[in-house]
Each structure stands twice: as C-alpha cells, then as structure tokens.
Design a protein around this motif. Sequence first.
Motif, PDB file in Angstrom:
ATOM      1  N   ASN A  42       0.599  -8.346  -4.642  1.00 49.69           N
ATOM      2  CA  ASN A  42       0.526  -7.091  -3.891  1.00 49.69           C
ATOM      3  C   ASN A  42       1.852  -6.344  -3.942  1.00 49.69           C
ATOM      4  O   ASN A  42       1.876  -5.115  -4.042  1.00 49.69           O
ATOM      5  CB  ASN A  42       0.151  -7.356  -2.430  1.00 49.69           C
ATOM      6  CG  ASN A  42      -1.335  -7.341  -2.215  1.00 49.69           C
ATOM      7  OD1 ASN A  42      -2.107  -7.249  -3.163  1.00 49.69           O
ATOM      8  ND2 ASN A  42      -1.758  -7.443  -0.973  1.00 49.69           N
TER       9      ASN A  42
ATOM     10  N   LEU B 203       3.674   3.904   7.128  1.00 49.83           N
ATOM     11  CA  LEU B 203       2.665   2.852   6.902  1.00 49.83           C
ATOM     12  C   LEU B 203       3.093   1.535   7.544  1.00 49.83           C
ATOM     13  O   LEU B 203       2.269   0.822   8.128  1.00 49.83           O
ATOM     14  CB  LEU B 203       2.437   2.643   5.405  1.00 49.83           C
ATOM     15  CG  LEU B 203       1.567   3.663   4.692  1.00 49.83           C
ATOM     16  CD1 LEU B 203       1.523   3.384   3.205  1.00 49.83           C
ATOM     17  CD2 LEU B 203       0.149   3.658   5.263  1.00 49.83           C
TER      18      LEU B 203
ATOM     19  N   LEU C 106       4.728   7.153  -8.388  1.00 51.63           N
ATOM     20  CA  LEU C 106       4.720   8.302  -7.471  1.00 51.63           C
ATOM     21  C   LEU C 106       6.081   8.995  -7.442  1.00 51.63           C
ATOM     22  O   LEU C 106       6.155  10.227  -7.442  1.00 51.63           O
ATOM     23  CB  LEU C 106       4.349   7.850  -6.056  1.00 51.63           C
ATOM     24  CG  LEU C 106       2.881   7.509  -5.799  1.00 51.63           C
ATOM     25  CD1 LEU C 106       2.698   6.925  -4.410  1.00 51.63           C
ATOM     26  CD2 LEU C 106       2.002   8.743  -5.963  1.00 51.63           C
TER      27      LEU C 106
ATOM     28  N   LEU D  39       3.069   1.275  -8.144  1.00 53.06           N
ATOM     29  CA  LEU D  39       2.516   2.544  -7.650  1.00 53.06           C
ATOM     30  C   LEU D  39       3.628   3.470  -7.159  1.00 53.06           C
ATOM     31  O   LEU D  39       3.646   4.666  -7.480  1.00 53.06           O
ATOM     32  CB  LEU D  39       1.513   2.260  -6.518  1.00 53.06           C
ATOM     33  CG  LEU D  39       0.913   3.486  -5.831  1.00 53.06           C
ATOM     34  CD1 LEU D  39      -0.040   4.228  -6.756  1.00 53.06           C
ATOM     35  CD2 LEU D  39       0.185   3.105  -4.555  1.00 53.06           C
TER      36      LEU D  39
ATOM     37  N   ILE E 193       6.594  11.059 -10.673  1.00 49.02           N
ATOM     38  CA  ILE E 193       5.834  12.327 -10.664  1.00 49.02           C
ATOM     39  C   ILE E 193       6.475  13.309  -9.677  1.00 49.02           C
ATOM     40  O   ILE E 193       6.705  14.475  -9.987  1.00 49.02           O
ATOM     41  CB  ILE E 193       4.355  12.059 -10.293  1.00 49.02           C
ATOM     42  CG1 ILE E 193       3.684  11.209 -11.381  1.00 49.02           C
ATOM     43  CG2 ILE E 193       3.598  13.365 -10.109  1.00 49.02           C
ATOM     44  CD1 ILE E 193       2.312  10.688 -10.997  1.00 49.02           C
ATOM     45  N   ARG E 194       6.784  12.821  -8.491  1.00 47.69           N
ATOM     46  CA  ARG E 194       7.352  13.692  -7.440  1.00 47.69           C
ATOM     47  C   ARG E 194       8.735  14.206  -7.849  1.00 47.69           C
ATOM     48  O   ARG E 194       9.082  15.365  -7.572  1.00 47.69           O
ATOM     49  CB  ARG E 194       7.418  12.895  -6.129  1.00 47.69           C
ATOM     50  CG  ARG E 194       7.821  13.669  -4.917  1.00 47.69           C
ATOM     51  CD  ARG E 194       6.823  14.765  -4.597  1.00 47.69           C
ATOM     52  NE  ARG E 194       7.334  15.623  -3.549  1.00 47.69           N
ATOM     53  CZ  ARG E 194       8.192  16.624  -3.746  1.00 47.69           C
ATOM     54  NH1 ARG E 194       8.612  16.902  -4.964  1.00 47.69           N
ATOM     55  NH2 ARG E 194       8.619  17.361  -2.740  1.00 47.69           N
TER      56      ARG E 194
ATOM     57  N   ARG F 245       9.733  14.748 -10.900  1.00 45.79           N
ATOM     58  CA  ARG F 245       9.548  15.765 -11.945  1.00 45.79           C
ATOM     59  C   ARG F 245       9.186  17.110 -11.312  1.00 45.79           C
ATOM     60  O   ARG F 245       9.688  18.148 -11.719  1.00 45.79           O
ATOM     61  CB  ARG F 245       8.448  15.306 -12.910  1.00 45.79           C
ATOM     62  CG  ARG F 245       8.459  16.102 -14.159  1.00 45.79           C
ATOM     63  CD  ARG F 245       7.753  15.488 -15.312  1.00 45.79           C
ATOM     64  NE  ARG F 245       7.639  16.516 -16.351  1.00 45.79           N
ATOM     65  CZ  ARG F 245       6.567  16.725 -17.074  1.00 45.79           C
ATOM     66  NH1 ARG F 245       5.524  15.960 -16.922  1.00 45.79           N
ATOM     67  NH2 ARG F 245       6.537  17.679 -17.976  1.00 45.79           N
TER      68      ARG F 245
ATOM     69  N   THR G 114       4.754  -3.789   1.780  1.00 45.16           N
ATOM     70  CA  THR G 114       5.149  -2.424   2.181  1.00 45.16           C
ATOM     71  C   THR G 114       6.598  -2.440   2.675  1.00 45.16           C
ATOM     72  O   THR G 114       7.385  -1.549   2.335  1.00 45.16           O
ATOM     73  CB  THR G 114       4.213  -1.885   3.292  1.00 45.16           C
ATOM     74  OG1 THR G 114       2.870  -1.998   2.840  1.00 45.16           O
ATOM     75  CG2 THR G 114       4.496  -0.442   3.633  1.00 45.16           C
TER      76      THR G 114
ATOM     77  N   ILE H  48      -0.346  -7.007   3.034  1.00 46.78           N
ATOM     78  CA  ILE H  48      -0.088  -5.581   2.791  1.00 46.78           C
ATOM     79  C   ILE H  48       1.169  -5.132   3.553  1.00 46.78           C
ATOM     80  O   ILE H  48       1.929  -4.287   3.082  1.00 46.78           O
ATOM     81  CB  ILE H  48      -1.340  -4.715   3.143  1.00 46.78           C
ATOM     82  CG1 ILE H  48      -1.254  -3.325   2.535  1.00 46.78           C
ATOM     83  CG2 ILE H  48      -1.595  -4.622   4.623  1.00 46.78           C
ATOM     84  CD1 ILE H  48      -1.637  -3.279   1.104  1.00 46.78           C
TER      85      ILE H  48
ATOM     86  N   LEU I  16       6.812   7.987   3.837  1.00 46.48           N
ATOM     87  CA  LEU I  16       5.434   7.509   3.723  1.00 46.48           C
ATOM     88  C   LEU I  16       5.359   5.988   3.990  1.00 46.48           C
ATOM     89  O   LEU I  16       4.517   5.521   4.765  1.00 46.48           O
ATOM     90  CB  LEU I  16       4.925   7.818   2.315  1.00 46.48           C
ATOM     91  CG  LEU I  16       3.454   7.591   2.060  1.00 46.48           C
ATOM     92  CD1 LEU I  16       2.675   8.788   2.529  1.00 46.48           C
ATOM     93  CD2 LEU I  16       3.200   7.371   0.577  1.00 46.48           C
ATOM     94  N   LEU I  17       6.267   5.236   3.370  1.00 50.99           N
ATOM     95  CA  LEU I  17       6.253   3.776   3.511  1.00 50.99           C
ATOM     96  C   LEU I  17       6.650   3.340   4.926  1.00 50.99           C
ATOM     97  O   LEU I  17       6.057   2.408   5.474  1.00 50.99           O
ATOM     98  CB  LEU I  17       7.165   3.135   2.465  1.00 50.99           C
ATOM     99  CG  LEU I  17       6.693   3.244   1.017  1.00 50.99           C
ATOM    100  CD1 LEU I  17       7.756   2.736   0.062  1.00 50.99           C
ATOM    101  CD2 LEU I  17       5.394   2.473   0.788  1.00 50.99           C
TER     102      LEU I  17
ATOM    103  N   ALA J 200      12.368  12.871  -4.140  1.00 51.59           N
ATOM    104  CA  ALA J 200      11.203  12.000  -4.327  1.00 51.59           C
ATOM    105  C   ALA J 200      11.328  10.726  -3.493  1.00 51.59           C
ATOM    106  O   ALA J 200      10.375  10.317  -2.815  1.00 51.59           O
ATOM    107  CB  ALA J 200      11.054  11.661  -5.801  1.00 51.59           C
TER     108      ALA J 200
ATOM    109  N   GLU K 156      10.801  11.343   0.341  1.00 54.21           N
ATOM    110  CA  GLU K 156       9.407  11.557   0.725  1.00 54.21           C
ATOM    111  C   GLU K 156       8.622  10.237   0.718  1.00 54.21           C
ATOM    112  O   GLU K 156       7.871   9.948   1.653  1.00 54.21           O
ATOM    113  CB  GLU K 156       8.780  12.568  -0.237  1.00 54.21           C
ATOM    114  CG  GLU K 156       7.690  13.398   0.418  1.00 54.21           C
ATOM    115  CD  GLU K 156       7.248  14.530  -0.480  1.00 54.21           C
ATOM    116  OE1 GLU K 156       7.919  15.571  -0.465  1.00 54.21           O
ATOM    117  OE2 GLU K 156       6.248  14.365  -1.190  1.00 54.21           O
ATOM    118  N   VAL K 157       8.830   9.433  -0.322  1.00 56.04           N
ATOM    119  CA  VAL K 157       8.127   8.145  -0.416  1.00 56.04           C
ATOM    120  C   VAL K 157       8.625   7.181   0.675  1.00 56.04           C
ATOM    121  O   VAL K 157       7.841   6.412   1.231  1.00 56.04           O
ATOM    122  CB  VAL K 157       8.261   7.551  -1.841  1.00 56.04           C
ATOM    123  CG1 VAL K 157       7.664   6.168  -1.927  1.00 56.04           C
ATOM    124  CG2 VAL K 157       7.578   8.458  -2.863  1.00 56.04           C
TER     125      VAL K 157
ATOM    126  N   MET L  77       2.299  -2.644  -5.411  1.00 57.96           N
ATOM    127  CA  MET L  77       2.867  -1.601  -4.545  1.00 57.96           C
ATOM    128  C   MET L  77       4.103  -0.977  -5.201  1.00 57.96           C
ATOM    129  O   MET L  77       4.258   0.254  -5.213  1.00 57.96           O
ATOM    130  CB  MET L  77       3.231  -2.234  -3.194  1.00 57.96           C
ATOM    131  CG  MET L  77       3.818  -1.291  -2.175  1.00 57.96           C
ATOM    132  SD  MET L  77       2.614  -0.250  -1.375  1.00 57.96           S
ATOM    133  CE  MET L  77       2.095  -1.297  -0.049  1.00 57.96           C
TER     134      MET L  77
END
Lengths: 53, 197
Positions: free
Chosen positions: B155, B57, B166, B162, B169-170, B172, B14, B10, B53-54, B46, B49-50, B159
């Motif tokens: 994986n 993580l 994300l 996904l 969507i973000r 948009r 990432t 994981i 997040l990554l 977008a 922000e991602v 990832m």
Amino acid sequence: MNGIVTGGWNFVLAAYIVTGTVLVAYSIHTMRELRQKLEIRAALPRVTKGTSS
Amino acid sequence: MGQVQRIMYIHVPTAWTAMLVLTWAFLCAVMFLFRASWRWDSRLEAALEVSVLLCFLLCVQGSIWAKPTWGVWWDWDPRLTTTAVLLMAFVGIVALRHFLADAAQRATWSAVATIIAYVDVPIVYFSVKWWNSLHQQPSSASTISRDFLIPLMLNFAGMLFLVIGLMTIRGRTALLRLEDEMLPPPLPAAIPTEVMA
C-alpha cells in the motif's frame, strides 16, 4: 473486555471509501487542469521568449 | 484488535507518504531560495497542495480509527494536535499563494513559510515519544509480523507511486501557469490598417 473491537467493518469501509474518493477526485481535477492548460496553449498563437517578431 | 486494524493499511502509508512529501516541499523551498529557479517553485506548489491533501486524509482516517478504539472521534492528544497544526499551517501557505499576485513575492514568501512550518514535522514524529499520548508508539519492521508488513508495504508503494504521479502533473501545470504569467500577451492576429497609418 478482550481487546478485540467487534463489528468494525463499517469504520474500515468508511476509511477506505473516503481515502479513495478524495484521491480519485484530486487525480481527475489535476489531470483536467493540465489538459485545459495545454489546450489553451495550443489554441494561442505561439510566442517565443526573447523575440520581438 | 478486530477488523478495524485494517484501517492501519491505509493510515500508516498515508502518514509515511505525507512525511516524505512534506520533506520534499521543504527541500523545494530551500532549493528555490538558493537557486531562484521557477522550476523549484512549481515543484513546491505541487508538493504543498499534495501535502495538504495527505494531512487532511491522515486526520480523517485517524478520526475514523479513534471512534471504535478510543471511543471518541477526536482528542487533543499531542500527536493529533501537532498534526492538526501541521494541516492548518500548510493550508495557510496554500492560501497565501492564492492571495499573492506577484510571482516573485509569492514564491519567496511561500518558500520561507514552508521552511518555518516544516519545524512541526519532527515534532509530529517525536510527539508520541516526548509526551504521554493515546496514539501508539511508532512500529518498525521488527515489531510487525510478515503477514501484516507485506500489505502495508504494498500500500505504501502504491500510495507513493500515485503521489509522485500527481506531483509531476501538478508541477507541470504550475510551471505552465508561471510561464503564462511571465510572457508578454500574444500579439493580435491582424492589426487594423487605420491604426497602422
């Protein structure tokens, strides 16, 4: 000391649970945000760019 | 290594995904400055922000890995320090975007800041080669057995899939918000007659 870390399952679970929780929470937040934005847009009277009427 | 090596399935995807998203953010920033298109600014928002997040993580997973293998939750090792700097830099850019009300200023400043902050990405990657580091050297397909490589790549694909979803969507949502900022307020449904007179 043979280079093998014993009993590491709790760390493995912690890493996967934290990652899964963060990704799922962010996905839900992102989708809800877009849905709210689209709902607000649908409720408002339509205004078209560059038109005065 | 024991069971803890499963964290790598994981942690490594990432890290790879974070590097790709950060590079995408850099490209969006460059494209915005060249094209001055709001579409690129929404993509940048977008990606930023991602990225945060990554990177967050990545630090958490690395910390969970460090405790059983290095004996500490955190060490000011070159790879960890440069990753923490990267996270802080991108948190700062996301915060900057929230503080600036003017859309043009927000887009330009965050694009410039992204390009400056991206300088840290190659430093993060090469940190384990340039300096003595607790962190292991990067592995390649030739140094990993097939049994380990298949779940790692699966994986990574999951990832990446996904994260692309994300960011779409973000992006948009960001574009809709920008359109709301640019358009004049909607006309009232009915104007009172005394105002008309």
